[in-house]
Write a protein that holds these residues in place. Sequence first.
Motif, PDB file in Angstrom:
ATOM      1  N   GLY A 102       1.037  -1.117   0.113  1.00 54.14           N
ATOM      2  CA  GLY A 102      -0.264  -0.282  -0.161  1.00 54.14           C
ATOM      3  C   GLY A 102       0.694   1.340  -0.025  1.00 54.14           C
ATOM      4  O   GLY A 102       0.847   2.302  -0.491  1.00 54.14           O
ATOM      5  N   LEU A 103       2.031   1.544   1.169  1.00 51.02           N
ATOM      6  CA  LEU A 103       2.457   2.457   0.806  1.00 51.02           C
ATOM      7  C   LEU A 103       3.921   2.473  -0.609  1.00 51.02           C
ATOM      8  O   LEU A 103       3.237   3.871  -0.892  1.00 51.02           O
ATOM      9  N   PRO A 104       3.750   2.042  -1.343  1.00 53.87           N
ATOM     10  CA  PRO A 104       4.724   2.723  -2.626  1.00 53.87           C
ATOM     11  C   PRO A 104       3.382   2.480  -3.345  1.00 53.87           C
ATOM     12  O   PRO A 104       4.107   4.078  -4.148  1.00 53.87           O
ATOM     13  N   LEU A 105       2.087   1.927  -3.725  1.00 53.85           N
ATOM     14  CA  LEU A 105       1.754   2.259  -4.474  1.00 53.85           C
ATOM     15  C   LEU A 105       1.058   3.835  -4.109  1.00 53.85           C
ATOM     16  O   LEU A 105       0.807   4.322  -4.748  1.00 53.85           O
ATOM     17  N   MET A 106       0.419   3.928  -3.206  1.00 56.05           N
ATOM     18  CA  MET A 106       0.048   5.066  -2.766  1.00 56.05           C
ATOM     19  C   MET A 106       1.168   6.321  -2.881  1.00 56.05           C
ATOM     20  O   MET A 106       0.836   7.819  -3.338  1.00 56.05           O
ATOM     21  N   LEU A 129      10.933   6.348   3.189  1.00 59.46           N
ATOM     22  CA  LEU A 129      11.175   5.748   1.821  1.00 59.46           C
ATOM     23  C   LEU A 129      12.441   6.489   2.222  1.00 59.46           C
ATOM     24  O   LEU A 129      13.612   7.227   2.341  1.00 59.46           O
ATOM     25  N   SER A 130      13.276   5.163   1.341  1.00 60.29           N
ATOM     26  CA  SER A 130      15.220   4.942   1.099  1.00 60.29           C
ATOM     27  C   SER A 130      15.502   5.297   0.263  1.00 60.29           C
ATOM     28  O   SER A 130      14.236   5.997  -1.011  1.00 60.29           O
ATOM     29  N   THR A 131      16.727   5.991  -0.295  1.00 55.75           N
ATOM     30  CA  THR A 131      17.054   6.316  -1.935  1.00 55.75           C
ATOM     31  C   THR A 131      16.197   5.135  -2.915  1.00 55.75           C
ATOM     32  O   THR A 131      16.133   5.780  -3.484  1.00 55.75           O
ATOM     33  N   TYR A 151       9.587  -6.923  -7.000  1.00 61.08           N
ATOM     34  CA  TYR A 151       9.720  -5.735  -7.198  1.00 61.08           C
ATOM     35  C   TYR A 151       9.779  -4.853  -5.860  1.00 61.08           C
ATOM     36  O   TYR A 151      11.246  -4.612  -5.823  1.00 61.08           O
ATOM     37  N   TRP A 152       9.243  -5.114  -4.761  1.00 61.17           N
ATOM     38  CA  TRP A 152       9.278  -3.903  -3.349  1.00 61.17           C
ATOM     39  C   TRP A 152       9.712  -4.664  -2.353  1.00 61.17           C
ATOM     40  O   TRP A 152       9.438  -5.973  -2.240  1.00 61.17           O
ATOM     41  N   LYS A 153      11.233  -4.221  -1.797  1.00 59.93           N
ATOM     42  CA  LYS A 153      11.151  -5.154  -0.507  1.00 59.93           C
ATOM     43  C   LYS A 153      10.813  -4.222   0.735  1.00 59.93           C
ATOM     44  O   LYS A 153      11.846  -2.848   0.973  1.00 59.93           O
ATOM     45  N   PRO A 154      10.677  -3.660   1.506  1.00 59.78           N
ATOM     46  CA  PRO A 154       9.924  -3.202   2.612  1.00 59.78           C
ATOM     47  C   PRO A 154      11.341  -3.487   3.047  1.00 59.78           C
ATOM     48  O   PRO A 154      11.321  -1.283   4.269  1.00 59.78           O
TER      49      PRO A 154
END
Length: 456
Positions: free
Chosen positions: A136-140, A425-427, A202-205
């Motif tokens: 949810g965080l990356p999508l938003m 978020l990280s860089t 793709y996304w690695k929290p």
Amino acid sequence: MVILHTVIAIMGVVALIIKGKVDPVISLIIGSLYLGLATGVGFTGTIGAITTGFGEIMAEVGLLIGFGVLIGSLLHAMGAFQKMVELLVNGVGGRRLPYALTAAMSTIFPSIYVDVQVVLASPVVRSAGPLIGRRGLPLMAGALGTGIFAGYVFVVPGLAAVSIAGLMGIPLGTWILYGIVLGPLTAIATTLIFRQLLRGRYWKPAADEELADGAEADGAGPSTTTDETDAPATDRPRTPPLLVCLLPILVPLVMIGGGAFAELFGVTSDAVAFIGDANLALFVGLLGAYLLARRTLGSEGTNNALGTGFHTTGEILLITGIGGSLGAVIAETGLDEILAGLFSADAGAPIVLSILLAWVIAAVLHLAIGSVSVASIAAAGIIAPVLGSIDVAPIAIGLAVASGAMFALQVNSNFFWMFKSLIGLSTQGTLKTLTIVTSIASLISLPLVMVIGLLA
């Protein structure tokens, strides 16, 4: 060699941050020093550009960032953003929330500075992310980024849109007709594609999310759950109605938007400029948030929330200013003159090739300078003198510039670092959200612009 050294500087900054784990501030200064010295800007010129770039960015957005972060901190402490998220989720549903957000950002809010938009919307993104799901965080974050910039470059009165139209002599009525369709269409399509990208690995929290200092303190970071908040549970029943809580955001938006539309329709005066000034508008919002917080949280709770905001502001201001320093050094290298010669040499090319070349010039300028607005203005200024020799509708060339100027927003942009810090978020995570969605949006809009060019 200027282009080569610019690429080396930008890639070097990325490598230092991601691979070398070097702090972004140090990495950006190293990149700025290398680029200035390698391209002949000189010892004094390089240092001058670094300090001037820092100062210019701070003069432009310093107070906006400070006031905006403090507003967000106070409203979050009162539980305002939690109420807003619950209302949005209940109203449109978690699955449709990212599309509602990106559509709103690309149509309703382009009159507002992009820096103000991300400052005011980031608490909503952080709070809503966990309610949507694991991604949810990356999508938003992606929906927010693409919505902001699709509106900024395509939809009047977005600064980039108005600037391109003015420089290239395109009637604003014509631009509005095409832009109001192209902006939200690009934003929604980009969010759909990005959602599919997030379905895999793709996304690695652990590597992509970073609980920023401000987020950790106020409970609005990426790991937030629905029952986490800065304010004690006993304060929640005293939270004012949502509409009242959001007045510190809505009033500044009305003030800034009203000033922009007044200028657009030729209503100019010192009073209008004063009321519509973003710094004054956000201060009015801060004052309203402070008064609400004092009534809701009391003196101690308000001071704690302000303390959290002050702590967060310092980090964001420093990294934002250094991002401006790198952009200023790049501007001193003369890259825009090189690109101007390229377009002049290809005047009279076929429609699709002319649109593609306009897109490439704007994209390269953005990659080098790191500012969507500066890249838009520079590209439009380069191309405008040769418009008469190009057998393409000016609106198509203008939209191509807008599309290209949005491409791959990355580490040499001060907005990149604001986005990173405010979202949590990280860089690497910011590259995988903001940089990717602006790239997708730019590439999606390009063929649409080509169709406009063929039909217009």
